[in-house]
Design an enzyme around this catalytic site. Structure first.
Site, PDB file in Angstrom:
ATOM      1  N   ALA A  46     -12.131  12.519 -46.610  1.00  0.00           N
ATOM      2  CA  ALA A  46     -12.021  12.764 -47.933  1.00  0.00           C
ATOM      3  C   ALA A  46     -13.081  13.997 -48.213  1.00  0.00           C
ATOM      4  O   ALA A  46     -14.360  13.738 -48.115  1.00  0.00           O
ATOM      5  CB  ALA A  46     -12.133  11.970 -48.914  1.00  0.00           C
ATOM      6  N   LYS A 106     -28.530   6.199 -52.016  1.00  0.00           N
ATOM      7  CA  LYS A 106     -29.629   5.592 -52.486  1.00  0.00           C
ATOM      8  C   LYS A 106     -29.441   5.936 -54.146  1.00  0.00           C
ATOM      9  O   LYS A 106     -29.912   4.829 -54.663  1.00  0.00           O
ATOM     10  CB  LYS A 106     -30.855   5.995 -51.994  1.00  0.00           C
ATOM     11  CG  LYS A 106     -31.259   7.383 -52.168  1.00  0.00           C
ATOM     12  CD  LYS A 106     -31.101   8.379 -50.911  1.00  0.00           C
ATOM     13  CE  LYS A 106     -31.532   9.612 -50.856  1.00  0.00           C
ATOM     14  NZ  LYS A 106     -31.053  10.451 -49.948  1.00  0.00           N
ATOM     15  N   GLY A 188     -35.778  23.684 -42.730  1.00  0.00           N
ATOM     16  CA  GLY A 188     -34.710  22.881 -43.044  1.00  0.00           C
ATOM     17  C   GLY A 188     -34.813  21.657 -43.430  1.00  0.00           C
ATOM     18  O   GLY A 188     -34.114  20.480 -43.578  1.00  0.00           O
ATOM     19  N   GLU A 191     -34.721  21.345 -49.400  1.00  0.00           N
ATOM     20  CA  GLU A 191     -33.508  21.740 -49.810  1.00  0.00           C
ATOM     21  C   GLU A 191     -34.008  23.059 -50.593  1.00  0.00           C
ATOM     22  O   GLU A 191     -35.204  23.007 -50.925  1.00  0.00           O
ATOM     23  CB  GLU A 191     -32.831  20.802 -50.812  1.00  0.00           C
ATOM     24  CG  GLU A 191     -32.211  19.747 -50.015  1.00  0.00           C
ATOM     25  CD  GLU A 191     -30.996  19.782 -49.373  1.00  0.00           C
ATOM     26  OE1 GLU A 191     -30.576  20.925 -49.302  1.00  0.00           O
ATOM     27  OE2 GLU A 191     -30.745  18.672 -48.438  1.00  0.00           O
ATOM     28  N   LYS A 206     -35.342   4.706 -53.091  1.00  0.00           N
ATOM     29  CA  LYS A 206     -35.587   3.991 -52.074  1.00  0.00           C
ATOM     30  C   LYS A 206     -36.493   2.673 -52.359  1.00  0.00           C
ATOM     31  O   LYS A 206     -36.145   1.692 -51.806  1.00  0.00           O
ATOM     32  CB  LYS A 206     -35.966   4.797 -50.688  1.00  0.00           C
ATOM     33  CG  LYS A 206     -35.075   5.831 -50.310  1.00  0.00           C
ATOM     34  CD  LYS A 206     -35.506   7.031 -49.426  1.00  0.00           C
ATOM     35  CE  LYS A 206     -34.611   8.174 -49.219  1.00  0.00           C
ATOM     36  NZ  LYS A 206     -35.264   9.006 -48.222  1.00  0.00           N
TER      37      LYS A 206
END
Length: 438
Positions: A46, A106, A188, A191, A206
């Site tokens: 999906a 999380k 990378g 973000e 977490k």
């Protein structure tokens, strides 16, 4: 010969991790069947856009935008969409339909985990989430299973690779925070919007999960004291390095006992100084590690890649195989064990050592006045180092004091710092950081 059972697997989400999970399910189908005793058939994936470009080439016929129908027909559901909705609704639907669920979400677990755990218990199915903490590192199952006969007293974790990379860059190269963040984004590791990482929110989610499993009590994100790394400067890093420390963003969950014998758990995330000989101090780059202290097992450390498509997919598949085996063999599913009701404590109840940087007037009696003020507030000084600085323009001198305290309560330390700020010989309090491992 008895024909092997087929279990339908629905995958929700096909990002970096989801794509690798799908690839492994297809490429390693025979191996997974041998390990589970059933064929794991990927019945569909999906996604929001079935035509989006993806790094992994997968059969186009697997993609659908109809997640609800896909979930209703599945034996096992893997949720890797992230976010709260529609992930929450889809997971609850899967559980109520009798499907086992594997998730790496999380944020959802930290915010509304109890609802999901209760639905899994009611349906008698398995809800697994190894991938939600520390990527490929097998940490949740060891806490839940291997240490279930022990009593965990404390968990310290580097559970966010982005912040660990940034702090490591600042420590190893002397870079400023903004430059280290830019490098993390270029590679990378961060973000375009790194807020969840650098403000500590990802690590806090977490920490709630680790505390829940470690102390058999349900803790939510609201129970976690959270501070990020945006206030950590190159000067802080250099001063810590000079004093034999390294700064890490730690997720900490520890059981505390008050003078009357009452127990509580402090769950917090904040920048922390660690002695360079501490095992967590050696965790470099974007790697993660979790350090556990237990009454009988003693000290344990789990180390590995904390993010990335393939490493995190490994954790997802581990949960999937475990759930599939239980479906094949029958019997009760492995669920969360929350037998206790230990209260979450505010940050003021935490006890730790502290590093305090002060810019003070260079004149006689300053050290004695500061030491007396610390003593009056019940905070004991372990070490005090002084460096004299001369301003080239005004030719005036000031002193930089670096103080490391013995363990003290957060409340006592905060009161001490406020009192110190009021001294006429204090130019500024340059930094206040917690210290662990001393």
């Amino acid at each position: 010969m008895t024909e092997m059972r087929t279990l339908k697997v629905a995958l929700l989400g096909c990002g970096n991790v989801g794509a690798q999970v799908a690839r492994i399910l297809i490429e390693d189908a025979d191996t997974l069947a041998a390990r589970t005793g059933a064929r794991l058939q990927l019945s569909g994936i999906a996604v929001r856009n079935v035509n989006a470009k993806r790094d992994v080439e997968l059969p186009q016929e697997l993609f659908t935008t109809d997640a609800e129908t896909l979930v209703k027909d599945a034996d096992l559901v893997i949720e890797l969409m992230g976010g709260i909705e529609p992930a929450r609704t889809l997971i609850l639907s899967a559980l109520s339909n009798g499907a086992c669920v594997v998730t790496g979400n999380k944020a959802l677990l930290a915010q509304d985990g109890p609802t999901l755990y209760e639905e899994a218990d009611k349906a008698g199915v398995q809800l697994s989430y190894e991938a939600a903490v520390a990527g490929a590192i097998p940490i949740l199952r060891p806490i839940r299973d291997s240490l279930s006969g022990d009593r965990i007293t404390r968990v310290l974790g580097i559970v966010n690779g982005t912040t660990n990379f940034i702090l490591d860059q600042m420590d190893s190269t002397g870079a400023q925070f903004a430059d280290a963040l830019a490098e993390a984004q270029r590679l990378g590791y961060a973000e375009a919007d790194p807020t969840a990482d650098i403000e500590g929110h990802d690590a806090a989610a977490k920490a709630a999960i680790l505390a829940t499993l470690s102390f058999h009590t349900r803790f939510a994100l609201e129970n976690v004291h959270c501070e990020g790394i945006t206030s950590v400067t190159a000067d802080d890093i250099a001063a810590a390095k000079d004093a034999g420390f390294v700064i890490k963003l730690l997720a900490i969950a520890e059981k505390l006992t008050d003078p009357d014998g009452g127990e509580g758990v402090s769950v917090r995330v904040h920048p922390t100084l660690l002695p360079r000989e501490h095992p967590l101090a050696a965790v470099r780059g974007a790697f993660n590690a979790v350090f556990i202290e237990a009454e009988n097992a003693g000290e344990l450390m789990f180390y590995g890649q904390g993010a990335g498509g393939t490493p995190t997919a490994s954790a997802v598949l581990g949960d999937l195989v475990s759930a599939a085996r239980r479906l094949v063999l029958g019997g009760p599913q492995r669920t969360e064990t929350t037998t206790g009701h230990i209260p979450a404590l505010p940050i003021d109840a935490a006890t730790t050592s502290y590093y305090i940087g002060l810019d003070v007037a260079d004149q006689p009696g300053v050290l004695a006045r500061i030491a007396q003020l610390f003593a009056e507030h019940g905070v004991s000084i372990e070490t005090m180092r002084q460096t004299i600085h001369t301003d080239a323009e005004s030719n005036t001198q000031s002193a930089e004091l670096r103080i490391v305290t013995h363990r003290a309560s957060e409340a006592a330390l905060a009161a001490t710092v406020e009192a110190v700020k009021g001294l006429d010989v204090i130019n500024s309090v340059t930094s206040v950081l917690r210290v662990e491992g001393v």
